[in-house]
Write a protein that holds these residues in place. Structure first.
Motif, short mmCIF file in Angstrom:
data_model
loop_
_atom_site.label_atom_id
_atom_site.label_comp_id
_atom_site.label_asym_id
_atom_site.label_seq_id
_atom_site.Cartn_x
_atom_site.Cartn_y
_atom_site.Cartn_z
N LEU A 250 -4.53 8.95 19.72
CA LEU A 250 -3.46 8.33 20.48
C LEU A 250 -3.53 6.81 20.39
CD1 LEU A 250 -3.72 10.52 23.70
CD2 LEU A 250 -1.87 10.59 22.03
N LYS A 251 -2.38 6.16 20.47
CA LYS A 251 -2.34 4.70 20.51
C LYS A 251 -2.84 4.22 21.87
CE LYS A 251 1.54 4.20 17.29
NZ LYS A 251 2.90 3.68 17.10
N PRO A 252 -3.42 3.03 21.95
CA PRO A 252 -3.72 2.10 20.86
C PRO A 252 -4.97 2.52 20.10
CG PRO A 252 -4.46 1.19 22.95
CD PRO A 252 -3.77 2.48 23.27
N TYR A 253 -4.96 2.31 18.76
CA TYR A 253 -6.03 2.80 17.93
C TYR A 253 -7.29 1.95 17.94
CZ TYR A 253 -2.03 5.24 15.86
OH TYR A 253 -0.90 5.98 15.66
N GLY A 254 -7.15 0.66 18.16
CA GLY A 254 -8.28 -0.21 17.91
C GLY A 254 -8.30 -0.60 16.45
N ALA A 255 -9.48 -0.86 15.89
CA ALA A 255 -9.57 -1.32 14.51
C ALA A 255 -9.16 -0.24 13.51
CB ALA A 255 -10.99 -1.79 14.20
N ARG A 256 -9.43 1.02 13.83
CA ARG A 256 -9.16 2.12 12.92
C ARG A 256 -8.46 3.26 13.66
NH1 ARG A 256 -12.45 1.67 8.38
NH2 ARG A 256 -12.26 3.89 7.90
N GLN A 257 -7.62 3.98 12.94
CA GLN A 257 -7.08 5.24 13.48
C GLN A 257 -7.82 6.39 12.82
OE1 GLN A 257 -3.20 6.54 12.29
NE2 GLN A 257 -3.02 8.03 13.94
N ASP A 267 -17.36 33.41 8.65
CA ASP A 267 -18.55 32.96 9.37
C ASP A 267 -18.73 31.44 9.38
OD1 ASP A 267 -19.18 32.46 6.73
OD2 ASP A 267 -20.99 33.70 6.69
N THR A 268 -17.70 30.70 8.96
CA THR A 268 -17.84 29.25 8.74
C THR A 268 -16.86 28.44 9.58
OG1 THR A 268 -18.67 29.61 6.49
CG2 THR A 268 -17.74 27.44 6.98
N VAL A 269 -17.36 27.38 10.17
CA VAL A 269 -16.55 26.39 10.87
C VAL A 269 -16.47 25.14 10.00
CG1 VAL A 269 -16.44 24.83 12.87
CG2 VAL A 269 -17.10 27.23 13.18
N GLY A 270 -15.27 24.61 9.85
CA GLY A 270 -15.07 23.36 9.11
C GLY A 270 -14.65 22.24 10.04
N VAL A 271 -15.18 21.06 9.79
CA VAL A 271 -14.80 19.86 10.54
C VAL A 271 -14.38 18.82 9.51
CG1 VAL A 271 -15.54 18.07 12.15
CG2 VAL A 271 -16.46 20.39 12.36
N ILE A 272 -13.14 18.32 9.65
CA ILE A 272 -12.60 17.33 8.71
C ILE A 272 -12.19 16.10 9.51
CG2 ILE A 272 -10.78 16.85 7.04
CD1 ILE A 272 -10.63 19.87 6.52
N ILE A 273 -12.67 14.95 9.07
CA ILE A 273 -12.37 13.69 9.75
C ILE A 273 -11.86 12.69 8.72
CG2 ILE A 273 -13.30 11.81 11.15
CD1 ILE A 273 -15.59 13.80 11.91
N GLN A 274 -10.75 12.03 9.02
CA GLN A 274 -10.24 10.94 8.19
C GLN A 274 -9.95 9.75 9.07
OE1 GLN A 274 -6.84 11.89 5.75
NE2 GLN A 274 -8.07 12.98 4.22
N SER A 275 -10.34 8.58 8.61
CA SER A 275 -10.06 7.36 9.37
C SER A 275 -9.75 6.23 8.40
CB SER A 275 -11.26 6.99 10.25
OG SER A 275 -12.43 6.79 9.48
N ARG A 276 -8.97 5.28 8.88
CA ARG A 276 -8.61 4.13 8.06
C ARG A 276 -8.28 2.94 8.95
NH1 ARG A 276 -3.54 3.37 3.93
NH2 ARG A 276 -2.54 2.89 5.91
N LYS A 277 -8.61 1.77 8.48
CA LYS A 277 -8.30 0.55 9.22
C LYS A 277 -6.79 0.45 9.40
CE LYS A 277 -9.07 -4.45 9.18
NZ LYS A 277 -9.67 -5.59 8.43
N GLY A 278 -6.36 0.15 10.61
CA GLY A 278 -4.93 0.10 10.91
C GLY A 278 -4.42 1.46 11.31
N SER A 279 -4.04 2.28 10.35
CA SER A 279 -3.56 3.63 10.65
C SER A 279 -3.95 4.57 9.52
CB SER A 279 -2.04 3.64 10.85
OG SER A 279 -1.38 3.25 9.66
N ALA A 280 -4.16 5.83 9.87
CA ALA A 280 -4.52 6.86 8.89
C ALA A 280 -3.28 7.67 8.57
CB ALA A 280 -5.62 7.75 9.45
N PRO A 281 -2.81 7.69 7.32
CA PRO A 281 -1.57 8.39 6.99
C PRO A 281 -1.71 9.90 7.16
CG PRO A 281 -2.65 7.60 5.00
CD PRO A 281 -3.40 7.00 6.16
N ALA A 282 -0.60 10.54 7.52
CA ALA A 282 -0.62 11.98 7.79
C ALA A 282 -0.68 12.82 6.52
CB ALA A 282 0.62 12.37 8.60
N VAL A 283 0.00 12.40 5.45
CA VAL A 283 0.15 13.25 4.28
C VAL A 283 -1.19 13.63 3.64
CG1 VAL A 283 1.07 13.36 1.92
CG2 VAL A 283 2.53 12.59 3.80
#
Length: 297
Positions: A250-257, A267-283
């Motif tokens: 949620l906004k405000p992001y700070g330095a990175r979104q 039997d497997t759990v996956g965790v995916i994290i993406q971050s980028r300075k400013g905003s992280a694009p959805a696509v």
């Protein structure tokens, strides 16, 4: 091997002569339905069957030895007549092939033959590779492809959360963690973690009871602050049999979104994290989540 799905160009109509009646206009494409707002993940395993693949890939099914392999190849919009548009931000991934299963072994979502949901394929070969131009994060390689638990826990912001989650993983019989990370030229930093447990029931309990709590994740990440379920994540990008909870900061992001997704398949759990300075694009986030889901399905 069955051929990959492809879009064939429509045949061009012959030019009309002056004395001929004008040809009837070709029927236009049916309008796409408006995407439904993503709902929180339920504990049952019934999900909307994906009839489209909203990614830069199509699935190719074939037999390799006595196991089944799935090849996923890139499809450019500019390769399809009438869809020559500018890039929408999708990344170019290498051809993806699932490792063949051991002879006679069922897939993780074959409920009749594999009620425990076991991934018999090597989990290290099921983690998504870096896309073209991505610089691989060497800190996530681990030893012989297995990451120590503390390497995964380092993603979380507070010592109390890290300790609580560590004990949860121990109590629920965590078997392995494998991971991969990379940074693309635009500065987007991606991390993928696959956590394997003894059964699908345990993996789903961890997903539903520990990692996610209704409309927000249970544990705060180092990247990002407050999150909500990503209501814009497209339904066609969801994979059948894979439980998925995508979140956006949620906004405000700070330095990175940051964006994050929790998923479970077998039997497997996956965790995916993406971050980028400013905003992280959805696509690229949606593309990455979908391709990793396909590899685990």
């Amino acid at each position: 091997m069955a051929p990959a799905l492809a879009l064939a160009p429509a045949s061009a109509p012959a030019p009309a002569l002056a004395s001929d009646p004008l040809p009837a206009p070709a029927p236009g494409p049916d309008p796409l339905p408006a995407p439904d707002v993503a709902q929180p993940v339920k504990k049952d395993r019934r999900l909307l069957r994906a009839t489209l693949r909203w990614v830069a890939a199509v699935a190719v099914f074939g037999v390799v030895g006595t196991g089944t392999a799935y090849g996923i190849t890139r499809l450019d919009r500019t390769d399809v007549p009438g869809l020559a548009t500018h890039s929408d931000g999708r990344w170019t991934y290498p051809v993806l092939v699932k490792p063949p299963l051991p002879s006679g072994s069922p897939g993780p979502n074959d409920d009749a033959r594999n009620p425990a949901g076991t991934h018999y394929a090597d989990l290290r070969k099921l983690v998504l590779p870096a896309p073209e131009g991505g610089t691989v994060d060497a800190s996530l390689k681990g030893t012989d492809g297995w990451l120590p638990t503390k390497g995964f826990l380092a993603e979380f912001a507070t010592a109390d959360d890290r300790e609580e989650l560590r004990q949860t993983l121990v109590d629920n019989g965590l078997r392995h963690i494998t991971a991969r990370g990379w940074t693309t030229p635009d500065g987007t930093h991606t991390r993928i973690y696959l956590l394997q447990f003894d059964t699908a029931a345990v993996a789903e309990a961890i997903l539903n009871g520990k990692f996610m709590s209704q409309a927000a994740p249970s544990y705060a990440l180092r990247d990002g602050d407050q999150y909500e379920l990503d209501g814009k994540f497209p339904d066609p990008a969801r994979i059948e049999h894979v439980l998925l909870a995508p979140y956006t900061e949620l906004k405000p992001y700070g330095a990175r979104q940051a964006r994050q997704a929790y998923l479970a398949s077998g039997d497997t759990v996956g965790v995916i994290i993406q971050s980028r300075k400013g905003s992280a694009p959805a696509v690229p986030f949606e593309q990455t989540v979908t391709l990793q889901s396909e590899l685990l399905d």
